[in-house]
Design an enzyme around this catalytic site. Structure first.
Site, short mmCIF file in Angstrom:
data_model
loop_
_atom_site.label_atom_id
_atom_site.label_comp_id
_atom_site.label_asym_id
_atom_site.label_seq_id
_atom_site.Cartn_x
_atom_site.Cartn_y
_atom_site.Cartn_z
N LEU A 181 0.84 -1.32 0.00
CA LEU A 181 0.14 0.02 0.07
C LEU A 181 0.63 1.33 0.27
CD1 LEU A 181 -2.74 -1.00 2.62
CD2 LEU A 181 -2.74 -1.21 0.20
N GLU A 243 2.42 6.19 6.64
CA GLU A 243 3.86 6.25 6.14
C GLU A 243 4.47 7.49 6.43
OE1 GLU A 243 4.83 3.69 4.83
OE2 GLU A 243 3.29 2.52 4.70
N THR A 276 3.19 3.90 24.70
CA THR A 276 2.21 2.83 23.75
C THR A 276 2.49 1.69 24.59
OG1 THR A 276 4.25 2.32 22.37
CG2 THR A 276 2.78 3.82 21.66
ZN LIG Z 1 4.37 0.63 8.27
#
Ligand SMILES: [Zn+2]
Length: 434
Positions: A181, A243, A276
């Site tokens: 992608l 990205e 996180t």
């Molecule tokens: Zn990635």
């Protein structure tokens, strides 16, 4: 010798199997390469992790809003991939929402994570559009270890980058193979990076996005690795958000562990981000509130954070960056990629000294027109700034013909600067708004 690793550091692709029968191998090119290279060059992974930790430790210097100029290269063979300006604008809008936490779905974040998410304070402005028609194909060759970087050069059948130190270049093309992608390179030139790990050449720096996911709404049907299975996912422009996160130094939230390639949780790998949750695998394009791959059932243990832009979740569930991720990205902008936020034009030409542009009426109170007879106008960005240098209006020329209309109605009266920028060239004129 680490070039292969660098090349594939943050390649992200979908590999989809028959989910019911097999644990579907879903992951990222990163996993394969870092581990195989670590076998080949012991100590490699530690060195790479070290670099990441270093970036992370750089603390943000201010609350300033950073603005990144973006050049979009539309490289197309079939008309369907010659995306219209409206889709480019949609993606810029998505970036500007996600990187300012103005996205409408930001409030879907679960309460558990409310205290760790924030506004990155990063904005994006379109600096130019390049359109290149080509008969070249762009392909991921996973086993040969090559990415479709040929989209980034005219020699390779693509479009040459604008100065990658000053612009975020985003190439949009049809990526053959059905599983990739998008991908991005992390910042180069970090201390402690092994000397052999030469950064890819500067003109290849930037982000590549599959044309079918470069939009705010849609669906994408991916064929899996080795042609195994198909999966249709919703598209919300978040591949670009993800990205750009890599481009600004972020790693996947699950830490890209070895076992995660096989679809199994690997809790030994960490993304190097303090706030996180420890997550052992991607969210597999789902949004399962029960998923807690590295849960220890102790108090305060957080479930997997499928809302995180650096996870692989359904794009309908992605909505947040954490404060420590934000610190990394801002640190990268203040250091490794500071050319993006410290724009220095090499030449500034007063507009009334050239016949290329005509700005009128001046003074004005509602409309300001910028006209030109140049033929490559979609490479020219028009910006209106106030006397403090703050950006008031910005648009790319040429999308509506040779005359650009700027609505200044409602702006405070006073003196403004009208700037037209193309790559290293800048044109300037003072404008009075009454
Ligand atoms: Zn990635």
């Amino acid at each position: 010798m680490f070039r292969v690793f660098v090349t594939l550091l943050v390649v992200c692709f979908l590999t989809v199997g028959h989910a019911q029968e097999l644990p579907a191998p879903k992951g990222c090119g990163y996993d394969h390469y870092v581990h195989s290279l670590n076998r080949q060059y012991p100590g490699f992974k530690a060195a790479a992790d070290d670099v990441f930790r270093q970036v992370q430790l750089r603390s943000p210097q201010s609350d300033e809003i950073y603005t990144i100029p973006v050049v979009v290269h539309i490289v197309w063979g079939e008309e369907k991939d010659n995306l219209p300006d409206s889709l480019i604008q949609q993606v810029l809008d998505v970036l500007n929402e996600d990187y300012r936490r103005l996205n409408a779905d930001a409030d879907l974040i679960r309460d558990t994570f409310l205290s760790v998410v924030g506004d990155p304070g990063i904005e994006f402005e379109l600096a130019g559009v390049e359109r290149v028609q080509t008969d070249t194909t762009f392909e991921l060759n996973l086993f040969g270890g090559s990415l479709p970087d040929n989209v980034k050069t005219s020699l390779g059948g693509g479009s040459d980058a604008w100065d990658t130190e000053k612009y975020l270049n985003i190439w949009v093309c049809n990526i053959e193979g059905g599983s990739l992608l998008g991908y991005a390179y992390p910042p180069a030139g970090l201390e402690n990076w092994p000397e052999e790990a030469a950064a890819p050449s500067p003109e290849l720096d930037g982000v590549v996005i599959h044309s079918e996911v470069f939009r705010r709404t849609g669906t994408y049907t991916a064929s899996g690795l080795l042609g195994l299975g198909e999966q249709t996912i919703p598209v919300r422009g978040r591949t670009v958000t993800h990205e750009v996160g890599h481009y600004l130094g972020l790693r996947h939230i699950w830490g890209d562990g070895l076992l995660s390639i096989l679809g199994l949780p690997d809790c030994s790998a960490d993304d190097g981000v303090e706030d996180t949750p420890n997550q052992g695998a991607s969210s597999q394009f789902a949004c399962d509130p029960e998923q807690n791959t590295c849960g220890d059932n102790e108090e305060g243990d957080m479930p997997d954070m499928f809302e995180n832009f650096m996870d692989y979740s359904s794009e309908d569930c992605l909505n947040s960056f954490t404060n420590n991720q934000i610190a990394i990205m801002r640190g990268v902008l203040e250091n490794q990629r500071n050319g993006l936020i410290n724009d220095v034009a090499t030449s500034i030409v007063p507009i009334d000294h050239t016949n290329d542009f005509h700005v009128y009426p001046n003074p004005t109170s509602d409309q300001l027109y910028v006209e030109s007879t140049l033929t490559d106008l979609d490479q020219y960005q028009v910006r209106l700034v106030d006397m403090q240098g703050r950006l008031v209006k910005s648009t790319v020329f040429g999308q509506n013909g040779t005359r650009q209309e700027i609505n200044v109605n409602g702006l405070p009266a006073g003196l403004y600067g009208l700037m037209i920028r193309q790559k290293d060239n800048q044109y300037f004129q003072k404008v009075m708004i009454r």
